[in-house]
Design a protein around this motif. Structure first.
Motif, PDB file in Angstrom:
ATOM      1  N   UNK A 143       1.740  -1.762  -7.110  1.00 37.15           N
ATOM      2  CA  UNK A 143       1.934  -0.715  -8.037  1.00 37.15           C
ATOM      3  C   UNK A 143       0.350  -1.052  -8.647  1.00 37.15           C
ATOM      4  N   UNK A 144      -0.408  -0.300  -9.126  1.00 36.57           N
ATOM      5  CA  UNK A 144      -2.156   0.209  -9.638  1.00 36.57           C
ATOM      6  C   UNK A 144      -1.635   0.697 -11.141  1.00 36.57           C
ATOM      7  N   UNK A 145      -2.724   0.326 -12.360  1.00 36.66           N
ATOM      8  CA  UNK A 145      -2.595   0.879 -13.066  1.00 36.66           C
ATOM      9  C   UNK A 145      -3.830   0.739 -13.310  1.00 36.66           C
ATOM     10  N   UNK A 146      -4.719   2.299 -13.477  1.00 33.03           N
ATOM     11  CA  UNK A 146      -6.266   2.572 -13.371  1.00 33.03           C
ATOM     12  C   UNK A 146      -6.605   2.289 -14.749  1.00 33.03           C
ATOM     13  N   UNK A 156       7.558  -4.242 -13.771  1.00 29.76           N
ATOM     14  CA  UNK A 156       8.791  -3.903 -14.044  1.00 29.76           C
ATOM     15  C   UNK A 156       8.620  -2.580 -12.666  1.00 29.76           C
ATOM     16  N   UNK A 157       9.515  -3.110 -12.021  1.00 38.02           N
ATOM     17  CA  UNK A 157       9.813  -1.760 -10.598  1.00 38.02           C
ATOM     18  C   UNK A 157      11.585  -1.391 -10.632  1.00 38.02           C
ATOM     19  N   UNK A 158      11.977  -0.339 -10.730  1.00 39.00           N
ATOM     20  CA  UNK A 158      12.967   0.562 -10.472  1.00 39.00           C
ATOM     21  C   UNK A 158      12.635   0.784  -8.651  1.00 39.00           C
ATOM     22  N   UNK A 159      13.554   0.013  -7.741  1.00 38.79           N
ATOM     23  CA  UNK A 159      13.218  -0.840  -6.399  1.00 38.79           C
ATOM     24  C   UNK A 159      15.092  -0.008  -5.783  1.00 38.79           C
ATOM     25  N   UNK A 160      14.702   0.758  -4.524  1.00 40.75           N
ATOM     26  CA  UNK A 160      16.042   1.046  -4.149  1.00 40.75           C
ATOM     27  C   UNK A 160      16.765  -0.424  -3.649  1.00 40.75           C
ATOM     28  N   UNK A 165      14.097  -8.296  -8.260  1.00 40.25           N
ATOM     29  CA  UNK A 165      13.126  -6.914  -9.091  1.00 40.25           C
ATOM     30  C   UNK A 165      11.580  -8.073  -9.013  1.00 40.25           C
ATOM     31  N   UNK A 166      10.384  -7.726  -7.992  1.00 39.94           N
ATOM     32  CA  UNK A 166       9.707  -8.405  -8.336  1.00 39.94           C
ATOM     33  C   UNK A 166       9.032  -7.690  -9.786  1.00 39.94           C
ATOM     34  N   UNK A 167       8.143  -8.775 -10.862  1.00 42.12           N
ATOM     35  CA  UNK A 167       7.147  -9.433 -11.300  1.00 42.12           C
ATOM     36  C   UNK A 167       5.956  -8.730 -10.932  1.00 42.12           C
ATOM     37  N   UNK A 168       5.261  -9.082  -9.482  1.00 39.90           N
ATOM     38  CA  UNK A 168       3.565  -8.835  -9.180  1.00 39.90           C
ATOM     39  C   UNK A 168       4.056  -8.081  -8.970  1.00 39.90           C
ATOM     40  N   UNK A 169       2.204  -6.919  -8.945  1.00 31.66           N
ATOM     41  CA  UNK A 169       2.193  -5.250  -8.129  1.00 31.66           C
ATOM     42  C   UNK A 169       2.652  -5.243  -7.722  1.00 31.66           C
ATOM     43  N   UNK A 186       7.194   2.086 -11.050  1.00 25.33           N
ATOM     44  CA  UNK A 186       6.704   0.154 -11.915  1.00 25.33           C
ATOM     45  C   UNK A 186       6.697   1.237 -13.206  1.00 25.33           C
ATOM     46  N   UNK A 187       6.096  -0.023 -13.823  1.00 26.53           N
ATOM     47  CA  UNK A 187       5.711  -0.052 -15.086  1.00 26.53           C
ATOM     48  C   UNK A 187       4.920  -1.347 -15.698  1.00 26.53           C
TER      49      UNK A 187
END
Length: 708
Positions: A143-146, A156-160, A165-169, A186-187
């Motif tokens: 997850x990358x935030x420009x 936060x992840x919405x993953x299958x 869910x991990x808290x890292x990027x 992610x966000x």
């Protein structure tokens, strides 16, 4: 106003408790209530907060904010009469009410969390960047935030199917399974800052299909010198960064690409080829083995039909190569004698280059000729050798070159002396021989000038013909050598017999040239049940053509083919009645025209006028074979009547008619008109008073001309 007296409340409402028990002491002091229009502040926006105290009025409000749960609340605004404010920062907010002097405060409201949306939307990326991966592979979801670099984000992840869910990027999937397939988004969160949810990226995890080895061209049977590309294909693996492993026949350095190109293949390239794909630490299955066979250069086989022909007939050539469906094109050539090299060169036939069909038709073949074929395929095109020459033999003796045999018979005994002589307007000759076993011989063992002398043996049974230095072929003849020294031979002509001519067939022994008590067979059928010395056919017809043999004292000769050459005389005679009718009609018409001219001349006293010539042009249609019309100028009949003074005692009627003898094939021209002129002498005396006699003579003359 007297302040409200507070009340103390115990929970539980027990005034007597014991050691280690817990009790909550609560004041009945009023509590402010804080409500938020929204718990989320959009990027660049704000939300409204409302503070209230139930059941009373006159309150003023203090507003507090904390940056985090652990930080101390900071007073934002104090003693505000307005119970509603607008905030644009995220954080933990609470409020309290106060009134009176001294100020009486309510209890603080509960905290209200307001989050602020970060303006940059995150992006989910994959490393490696394949959205299609295979079971057992490893992939990292990131997850990358420009613009959010360096900040202490949690994610936060919405993953299958993520239980935790991990808290890292980064989310690392090790040895992926099909259950890891699905959408990932992610966000980011930092204190009371939240990013928006990223777009969903879909990851597909599947079990790879088994690779397939293909060939281009798709022929598993190729020949030395051809080029072929062996290719490894993984269905559904397009776009992936594969490296390849090969199990190939005798590959010292197997390639790592998906293609293996074999240039100018040799037999050592024959064998089985299989492959598998590799990507990082993942391996596909091995493909099934495809077997490539490289063999020596093929030689096509040419057949001709018919091999013996009548002049003008069509000939069909067929070229056969192993695996005929494998993309061959065909090339058709005529063999031309090259006496200086004692060999033949090849000339391409019209439209004979690279045909898709394996057959070729030659129309109007009139003479003996040799043909070869070869095949080609691929790009660049690979060519086979030329086929062995095959010959179309014509027995027509009217070719530019001819072959005579002495003695003039088809069958001979062993050790006979036979002379083959080439004739024609050529200085260089060679005699060619095509033996029973299919071998072609280019030279005579004993050639003297244009004559080849043979001391016959069984191997001399063959077809013979002459070739000139300029490429002309003679008629071809069969020579059969009788291996049984005690058996008879059939004495039959070498060349075709003309229809209507007579021919005699006889039977001979080495020790006795003329035999009696001989039985003759035509196409294996006994001709007559009584023995004779020879078989005489007084007028040969086409039905007499065929195989003949003789039998003497229980021994049979070999059989030989007697060919009959059809003439056109029969066709001409069949049209004679038609010509007779046409001649009579035209003759009568001519007489009527002459009578009218004579009458007109008498009336105008033409005898006193200078001589002149009167022409009457009457066109006759030639109703010959197939009822074809000749050109008018070839079938014109001119009547030339000369009249003059009394001393001119002769009058000539010149009649020109087409020659009835059929023109030679491909000539298409009649004999000169002068050859067909007929002159009729009519005695007219000193005047035209004897016109009746002249008319009668002219009628019989014309009748004779047109009926002949």
């Amino acid at each position: 106003m007297v302040p409200i007296k507070p009340t103390v409340i115990l929970e539980p409402p027990l005034t007597q408790i014991y050691s280690s028990e817990t009790v909550t002491v609560r004041s009945s002091k009023p509590r402010a209530t804080l409500t938020a229009q929204s718990s989320v502040i959009p990027a660049g926006g704000s939300v409204t907060l409302s503070c209230s105290v139930e059941g009373s009025a006159g309150w003023k409000f203090d507003w507090f904010r904390r940056d985090s749960v652990s930080s101390k609340a900071q007073l934002m605004r104090g003693n505000e009469a307005n119970r509603v404010i607008s905030v644009s920062q995220g954080g933990l907010y609470h409020c309290r009410g106060g009134r009176g002097d001294p100020v009486y405060y309510t209890e603080d409201s509960s905290d209200v969390t307001v989050v602020e949306i970060f303006p940059s939307k995150p992006t989910v990326t994959l490393q490696p960047s394949w959205t299609q991966i295979y079971s057992g592979e490893t992939v990292t979801v990131r997850c990358e935030i420009q613009g959010g670099e360096g900040a202490q984000w949690t994610y936060e992840w919405r993953a299958a199917k993520l239980n935790t869910p991990p808290t890292s990027n980064e989310y690392r999937i090790i040895r992926a399974t099909e259950s890891d397939s699905g959408g990932y988004s992610c966000r980011g969160r930092r204190d009371y800052f939240f990013s928006g949810w990223s777009d969903i990226i879909t990851l597909t995890v599947s079990f790879p299909s088994k690779p397939t080895v293909t060939l281009q061209p798709s022929w598993t049977q190729i020949y030395s010198g051809e080029t072929v590309t062996v290719r490894c294909e993984i269905q559904g693996g397009e776009g992936a960064q594969w490296t390849y492993e090969w199990r190939a026949a005798k590959l010292n350095t197997p390639p790592t690409s998906n293609e293996y190109r074999i240039i100018r293949a040799t037999e050592s390239d024959s064998g089985g080829y299989s492959c598998r794909g590799r990507r990082d630490y993942f391996f596909s299955e091995w493909s099934d083995i495809i077997t490539l066979t490289v063999s020596y250069e093929p030689r096509p086989v040419l057949t001709v039909s018919p091999s013996w022909l009548s002049p003008g007939a069509s000939v069909t050539l067929n070229c056969e190569v192993e695996h005929p469906s494998a993309g061959w094109s065909f090339y058709w050539n005529k063999a031309v004698a090259d006496l200086s090299e004692k060999s033949s060169s090849y000339e391409l036939l019209p439209d004979g280059s690279g045909t898709a069909q394996d057959s070729y038709i030659i129309h109007g073949q009139t003479h003996t000729a040799g043909y070869v074929c070869r095949a080609g395929r691929g790009d660049p095109e690979y060519h086979t050798d030329h086929s062995q020459p095959k010959f179309v033999w014509s027995a027509d003796v009217h070719s530019a070159a001819s072959l005579t045999v002495s003695p003039d018979r088809v069958q001979h005994f062993t050790s006979d002396s036979v002379s083959l002589t080439c004739e024609g307007n050529f200085t260089e000759w060679r005699v060619r021989k095509f033996s029973e076993d299919g071998r072609l011989y280019s030279d005579c063992r004993r050639m003297t000038g244009s004559t080849c002398d043979i001391n016959t043996s069984k191997s001399d049974t063959a077809v013979y013909w002459c070739e000139s230095g300029s490429g002309e072929f003679s008629s071809a003849v069969n020579i059969t050598v009788q291996n049984d020294g005690n058996g008879p031979i059939l004495v039959s002509p070498v060349h075709p017999v003309t229809e209507g001519a007579s021919v005699s067939l006889s039977c001979s022994l080495r020790t006795q040239k003329i035999l009696s008590n001989v039985f003759f067979y035509h196409n294996d059928k006994l001709i007559q049940n009584d023995p004779r010395g020879e078989l005489k056919i007084s007028a040969v017809s086409k039905s007499d053509e065929g195989f003949y043999k003789c039998q003497y004292s229980g021994r049979e000769s070999a059989q030989s083919w007697m060919s009959v050459k059809v003439t056109m005389s029969g066709a001409d005679s069949s049209s004679s009645p038609v010509w007779l009718i046409v001649g009579l009609v035209c003759g009568v018409s001519l007489i009527i025209i002459l009578l009218l001219l004579l009458c007109r001349c008498r009336q105008s006293k033409c005898a006193d006028k200078p001589p002149d010539v009167i022409y009457s042009n009457i066109e006759l249609e030639n109703f010959g074979n197939k009822w074809k019309h000749h050109k008018p100028e070839q079938s014109a009949v001119y009547t030339n009547v000369k009249t003059g003074a009394a001393e001119d005692s002769l009058m000539y009627a010149e009649v020109k008619q087409p020659k009835k003898e059929k023109a030679k094939k491909n000539k298409g021209t009649s004999s000169p008109a002068a050859d067909a002129a007929v002159y009729s002498e009519v005695t007219s005396g000193s005047s035209l008073s004897n016109s009746a006699a002249m008319q009668a003579d002219l009628f019989f003359t014309l009748l004779n001309v047109f009926s002949s």
